[in-house]
Design a protein around this motif. Structure first.
Motif, PDB file in Angstrom:
ATOM      1  N   GLU A  49       0.844  -1.070  -0.160  1.00 32.12           N
ATOM      2  CA  GLU A  49      -0.086   0.136  -0.073  1.00 32.12           C
ATOM      3  C   GLU A  49       0.715   1.157  -0.327  1.00 32.12           C
ATOM      4  O   GLU A  49       0.611   1.937  -0.626  1.00 32.12           O
ATOM      5  N   GLU A  50       1.910   1.331   0.728  1.00 33.97           N
ATOM      6  CA  GLU A  50       2.913   2.647   0.903  1.00 33.97           C
ATOM      7  C   GLU A  50       3.535   2.642  -0.551  1.00 33.97           C
ATOM      8  O   GLU A  50       3.550   3.851  -0.718  1.00 33.97           O
ATOM      9  N   VAL A  51       3.877   1.463  -0.996  1.00 36.49           N
ATOM     10  CA  VAL A  51       4.560   1.570  -2.385  1.00 36.49           C
ATOM     11  C   VAL A  51       3.354   2.355  -3.326  1.00 36.49           C
ATOM     12  O   VAL A  51       3.793   3.304  -4.225  1.00 36.49           O
ATOM     13  N   GLU A  52       2.354   1.991  -3.202  1.00 33.83           N
ATOM     14  CA  GLU A  52       1.032   2.578  -4.084  1.00 33.83           C
ATOM     15  C   GLU A  52       1.046   4.264  -3.795  1.00 33.83           C
ATOM     16  O   GLU A  52       0.866   4.839  -4.668  1.00 33.83           O
ATOM     17  N   HIS A  53       1.133   4.354  -2.554  1.00 33.83           N
ATOM     18  CA  HIS A  53       0.944   5.757  -2.054  1.00 33.83           C
ATOM     19  C   HIS A  53       2.044   6.438  -2.752  1.00 33.83           C
ATOM     20  O   HIS A  53       1.826   7.612  -3.291  1.00 33.83           O
ATOM     21  N   GLY A  54       3.030   6.119  -2.565  1.00 32.37           N
ATOM     22  CA  GLY A  54       4.531   6.907  -3.208  1.00 32.37           C
ATOM     23  C   GLY A  54       4.214   6.907  -4.704  1.00 32.37           C
ATOM     24  O   GLY A  54       4.524   7.987  -5.361  1.00 32.37           O
ATOM     25  N   MET A  55       3.806   5.903  -5.060  1.00 41.07           N
ATOM     26  CA  MET A  55       3.725   5.874  -6.997  1.00 41.07           C
ATOM     27  C   MET A  55       2.440   6.960  -7.181  1.00 41.07           C
ATOM     28  O   MET A  55       2.418   7.640  -8.216  1.00 41.07           O
ATOM     29  N   ARG A  56       1.316   7.002  -6.354  1.00 42.80           N
ATOM     30  CA  ARG A  56       0.435   8.070  -6.542  1.00 42.80           C
ATOM     31  C   ARG A  56       0.897   9.393  -6.699  1.00 42.80           C
ATOM     32  O   ARG A  56       0.558  10.323  -7.589  1.00 42.80           O
ATOM     33  N   LEU A  57       1.880   9.870  -5.709  1.00 39.51           N
ATOM     34  CA  LEU A  57       2.589  11.164  -5.758  1.00 39.51           C
ATOM     35  C   LEU A  57       3.596  11.356  -6.733  1.00 39.51           C
ATOM     36  O   LEU A  57       3.770  12.251  -7.427  1.00 39.51           O
ATOM     37  N   PHE A  58       4.284  10.052  -7.102  1.00 36.36           N
ATOM     38  CA  PHE A  58       5.157  10.408  -8.081  1.00 36.36           C
ATOM     39  C   PHE A  58       4.491  10.546  -9.463  1.00 36.36           C
ATOM     40  O   PHE A  58       4.836  11.411 -10.314  1.00 36.36           O
TER      41      PHE A  58
END
Ligand code: FEO
Length: 173
Positions: A49-58
């Motif tokens: 989930e955190e990777v997904e959050h990082g990718m949303r912002l990226f």
């Protein structure tokens, strides 16, 4: 285009999300080493989930024409005293992350950056959910105390969490 201050703050937040992901992966490895595979599973999905959050912002920063300079991610903690201390660390991490998202939202408000505010709205809601999930698990661990069967029951429950499900105890039944 995006203001440099927002660009920089979003860059920091991307690092924060990937740092959180890495920390959860460390927690997952710890639980695996303790033969608590259900807890390990829950933490691994938390990592995803955190990777997904990082990718949303990226993705968002790139879509706004921002520049991304990825920074180093610190090594995660790999040893813990017990199950409770892992979740207490996780809760502190989520509370810190909520503070960061709030500051980012405040900065976007001051800069009249409405698109960033809109994008951050999802994160504000997500933080409420994430803090609650972990608080609920801590409450259960308090009730379980030193009861091994209760711990194994919780291990089973967290083991049924699937990718895409939030971390609440109500899920995965
Ligand atoms: Fe991406 Fe757990 O906050």
């Amino acid at each position: 285009m995006i203001e440099p201050t927002i660009e920089e703050a979003l860059g920091k937040q991307i690092n924060q999300e990937f740092t959180a992901a890495y920390n959860y992966l460390g927690m997952s490895a710890y639980f695996d080493s303790q033969s608590l595979d259900g807890f390990a599973n829950w933490m691994q999905i938390q990592h995803d989930e955190e990777v997904e959050h990082g990718m949303r912002l990226f993705r968002y920063l790139l879509d706004r024409g921002g520049k991304i300079e990825l920074k180093a991610i610190p090594a995660p903690q790999s040893e813990y005293d017990n199950t409770m201390s892992v979740f207490e660390t996780a809760l502190e991490q989520e509370r810190e992350n909520s503070r960061c998202i709030n500051q980012l939202y405040e900065l976007a408000t001051q800069s009249n950056d409405f698109a960033t505010k809109s994008h951050l709205q999802w994160f504000l809601d997500e933080q409420v959910e994430e803090e609650k999930s972990i608080e609920d698990i801590i409450a259960m661990l308090r009730l379980a105390k030193d009861d091994v069967s209760a711990l194994l029951f919780l291990n089973d429950k967290l083991g049924s969490r699937e990718t895409g499900q939030d971390g609440s105890l109500e899920d995965g039944e």
